[in-house]
Design a protein around this motif. Sequence first.
Motif, short mmCIF file in Angstrom:
data_model
loop_
_atom_site.label_atom_id
_atom_site.label_comp_id
_atom_site.label_asym_id
_atom_site.label_seq_id
_atom_site.Cartn_x
_atom_site.Cartn_y
_atom_site.Cartn_z
N ILE A 171 -4.19 1.42 -1.24
CA ILE A 171 -3.32 1.67 -1.65
C ILE A 171 -1.52 2.13 -1.05
O ILE A 171 -1.59 1.59 0.03
N GLY A 172 -1.31 2.38 -2.32
CA GLY A 172 0.42 2.09 -1.40
C GLY A 172 1.77 1.25 -1.65
O GLY A 172 1.35 0.02 -0.92
N GLY A 173 2.10 1.13 -2.51
CA GLY A 173 3.13 -0.11 -2.69
C GLY A 173 2.60 -1.14 -3.82
O GLY A 173 2.83 -2.31 -3.59
N VAL A 174 1.74 -1.37 -4.10
CA VAL A 174 0.52 -2.63 -5.02
C VAL A 174 0.86 -2.37 -6.05
O VAL A 174 1.52 -1.22 -6.89
N ASN A 175 1.91 -3.56 -5.90
CA ASN A 175 1.77 -4.05 -7.85
C ASN A 175 1.47 -5.55 -8.01
O ASN A 175 1.24 -6.04 -6.80
N GLU A 176 2.09 -5.95 -8.94
CA GLU A 176 1.40 -7.55 -9.63
C GLU A 176 2.67 -8.40 -8.13
O GLU A 176 1.45 -8.81 -7.91
N ALA A 177 3.64 -8.60 -7.73
CA ALA A 177 4.33 -9.54 -6.99
C ALA A 177 3.55 -9.43 -5.43
O ALA A 177 3.56 -9.85 -4.89
N ARG A 178 3.20 -8.24 -4.98
CA ARG A 178 2.37 -8.47 -3.27
C ARG A 178 0.79 -8.12 -4.20
O ARG A 178 0.28 -8.27 -3.08
N ALA A 179 -0.08 -8.69 -5.28
CA ALA A 179 -1.41 -8.86 -5.05
C ALA A 179 -1.70 -9.73 -4.55
O ALA A 179 -2.58 -9.62 -3.89
N SER A 180 -1.25 -10.98 -4.47
CA SER A 180 -1.47 -12.04 -3.06
C SER A 180 -1.91 -12.16 -1.74
O SER A 180 -3.21 -12.45 -1.63
N GLU A 181 -1.06 -11.23 -1.77
CA GLU A 181 -0.98 -11.30 0.02
C GLU A 181 -1.88 -9.68 0.35
O GLU A 181 -2.62 -10.09 1.20
N ILE A 182 -2.12 -9.31 -0.42
CA ILE A 182 -3.03 -7.58 -0.45
C ILE A 182 -4.56 -8.72 -0.60
O ILE A 182 -4.88 -8.37 0.12
N LEU A 183 -4.56 -9.35 -1.35
CA LEU A 183 -6.09 -9.58 -1.83
C LEU A 183 -6.25 -10.69 -0.24
O LEU A 183 -7.91 -10.58 0.76
N GLN A 184 -5.22 -11.70 -0.45
CA GLN A 184 -5.75 -12.37 1.47
C GLN A 184 -5.67 -11.99 2.29
O GLN A 184 -6.44 -12.51 3.30
N ALA A 185 -5.21 -10.24 2.12
CA ALA A 185 -5.49 -10.21 3.55
C ALA A 185 -7.02 -9.19 3.60
O ALA A 185 -7.54 -8.95 4.31
N GLY A 186 -7.38 -9.85 2.97
CA GLY A 186 -8.77 -9.00 2.41
C GLY A 186 -9.34 -8.31 1.50
O GLY A 186 -10.30 -7.02 1.63
N ALA A 187 -8.44 -7.71 0.84
CA ALA A 187 -8.47 -6.49 0.04
C ALA A 187 -10.08 -6.75 -1.34
O ALA A 187 -9.11 -7.55 -1.68
N ARG A 188 -10.55 -6.24 -1.70
CA ARG A 188 -11.20 -6.12 -2.82
C ARG A 188 -11.06 -5.88 -3.99
O ARG A 188 -11.34 -5.52 -5.64
N ARG A 189 -10.42 -4.29 -3.48
CA ARG A 189 -10.08 -3.35 -4.68
C ARG A 189 -8.59 -2.40 -4.37
O ARG A 189 -8.62 -2.36 -3.11
N VAL A 190 -8.38 -1.79 -5.38
CA VAL A 190 -6.83 -1.16 -5.52
C VAL A 190 -6.63 -0.76 -6.53
O VAL A 190 -7.18 -0.29 -7.25
N VAL A 191 -5.79 0.24 -5.71
CA VAL A 191 -4.72 1.15 -6.39
C VAL A 191 -4.19 0.87 -6.65
O VAL A 191 -2.38 1.01 -5.94
N VAL A 192 -2.88 1.41 -7.72
CA VAL A 192 -1.75 1.43 -8.68
C VAL A 192 -1.52 2.66 -9.35
O VAL A 192 -1.63 2.79 -9.77
N VAL A 193 -0.18 2.99 -8.27
CA VAL A 193 0.13 4.23 -8.98
C VAL A 193 1.39 3.84 -9.86
O VAL A 193 1.99 3.72 -10.82
N SER A 194 2.75 4.01 -9.18
CA SER A 194 4.02 3.97 -10.10
C SER A 194 4.35 2.43 -10.72
O SER A 194 5.00 2.61 -11.95
N ALA A 195 3.44 1.68 -10.04
CA ALA A 195 3.71 -0.37 -10.82
C ALA A 195 3.39 0.70 -12.77
O ALA A 195 3.78 -0.45 -13.35
N PHE A 196 2.24 0.87 -12.30
CA PHE A 196 1.94 1.27 -13.79
C PHE A 196 2.64 2.07 -14.22
O PHE A 196 3.03 1.98 -15.88
N LEU A 197 2.67 3.50 -14.11
CA LEU A 197 2.89 4.30 -14.42
C LEU A 197 4.72 4.31 -15.22
O LEU A 197 5.08 4.95 -16.00
#
Length: 214
Positions: A171-197
């Motif tokens: 969680i924290g600053g997750v958005n579409e543009a950052r998704a691939s680096e977050i997944l590459q870093a090992g994340a499997r699940r994410v929380v998205v707040v402001s990028a959706f709202l």
Amino acid sequence: MPDLSASLQSLRAARLYGIVDLGYVKPENVVTMTRALAEGGVDILQLRAKGATPAEVESLARSMLPVTRELGVPLVINDHPEVAAIVGSEGVHVGQDDDSVAKARAIVGPEIFVGKSTHSLDQAVAAQAEQADYIGFGPLYATGTKPDYVPIGLQDITRVHELVSLPIFCIGGVNEARASEILQAGARRVVVVSAFLLASDVRAEVKRLKALLP
Ligand code: TZP
């Protein structure tokens, strides 16, 4: 009355966690936003209403539940285990400064799962020892949704998955543009707040991000 084993199954299968945060959503728009997020494809939804009274949180939660139930999305109440117990939400979420997992569980009873915010590897390991049902891990990046927290970056994501066997929601600053680096870093699940709202088309934004998750 929620069914814990069904909720835990949903939790394990979940990849995308959305939050209806009253910092971004007016109370009168909560139901519309709930529907947009759930129809877009979030797997879990949280109500986060910092500063609201328990009665206000209860009323908002009661307005969301018919929608989340219709769409099969577990509802988690942030910070208010007594409200979670009264309305019968599927989950409750506590922060580092809130009730312990044990105290929250004593309030919500046996059928409601308990999640915990963590901001470091040590806190993640401690939350597992406390028998949380899932953890949030972050903020990964600086975020206006939780402005007083130092971002922890991406470097501990792989390690936290080695140390903690619970579902881990980054969680924290997750958005579409950052998704691939977050997944590459090992994340499997994410929380998205402001990028959706704050998206102009919430459903489309949720769908796009969900399509990027394995
Ligand atoms: N806990 C850690 S970061 C955060 C919370 C509640 C806020 C995440 O919000 P956003 O807008 O997705 O950065």
